[in-house]
Design a protein around this motif. Structure first.
Motif, short mmCIF file in Angstrom:
data_model
loop_
_atom_site.label_atom_id
_atom_site.label_comp_id
_atom_site.label_asym_id
_atom_site.label_seq_id
_atom_site.Cartn_x
_atom_site.Cartn_y
_atom_site.Cartn_z
N THR A 40 0.83 -1.20 0.00
CA THR A 40 0.00 0.00 0.00
C THR A 40 0.87 1.25 0.00
N GLY A 44 1.29 3.44 -3.47
CA GLY A 44 0.73 4.79 -3.34
C GLY A 44 1.67 5.85 -3.90
N SER A 48 -1.19 7.22 -8.60
CA SER A 48 -1.96 8.31 -7.99
C SER A 48 -3.47 8.14 -8.15
#
Length: 185
Positions: A40, A44, A48
């Motif tokens: 995650t 990330g 985006s």
């Protein structure tokens, strides 16, 4: 331990159509939860528009051999040959390694180079291109401090204040001077 994490995301291609990808990435983690958290965090940074983790499983790689000049990952099956002296039979133990290379030939050459110092006999029954896009080894961002051998502590009369306590400023200056002397040697 390495975990294979599949990440699903959408991206606009050259024809301005939305294309969905479900691609595997490899993360070095201690647990499934840590692998999910790392995925995650890392994804990330690059995606985006959002993504979804669709699967996490333990990867069966015993070794990973990254290479600066390779752009693809290859799953290599390596059979280690051992001799059972009691029965007089050869025993083969299969293991899987991941090699970063340009093509199958480059992966084979790089793998044989890595196994050059191996004591036991081995064979490479298969090399296939892996769908893994990238790997994320564990790195905590903190470098190990370099140990400096300190010289024995010596104190002068200037090191003590009126109550015979060591003056911290003088002591700190002496430690810095001694460390510089050690580093110069």
């Amino acid at each position: 331990m390495w975990y294979e994490v599949k990440v699903k995301y959408s991206k606009i291609d050259d024809n301005e159509k939305i294309k969905t990808f479900n691609q595997p990435y490899l993360f070095d983690a201690l647990t499934f939860t840590e692998a999910e958290a790392r995925a995650t965090d890392e994804m990330g940074k690059y995606l985006s528009e959002g993504f979804k983790i669709t699967n996490i499983k333990v990867a069966n790689f015993s070794e990973i051999f990254p290479s600066e000049h390779g752009d693809r990952w290859f799953k290599c099956k390596v059979s280690l040959v051992t001799l059972d002296e009691d029965k007089g039979l050869e025993r083969r133990t299969n293991t899987y390694v991941l090699v970063q290379a340009l093509d199958v030939k480059d992966a084979y050459e790089y793998l044989t180079e890595q196994f050059a110092d191996t004591v036991s006999d081995y064979s490479i029954p298969s090399i296939t291109e892996s769908p893994i896009i990238d790997i994320f080894p564990f790195f905590d961002g903190e470098e190990e401090p370099v140990a400096v051998a300190a010289a024995p502590q010596t104190y002068t009369e200037d090191s003590f204040d009126e109550d015979n306590n060591i003056d911290d400023d003088v002591l700190e200056d002496e430690m810095v001077d001694e460390t510089e002397d050690v580093l110069e040697d």
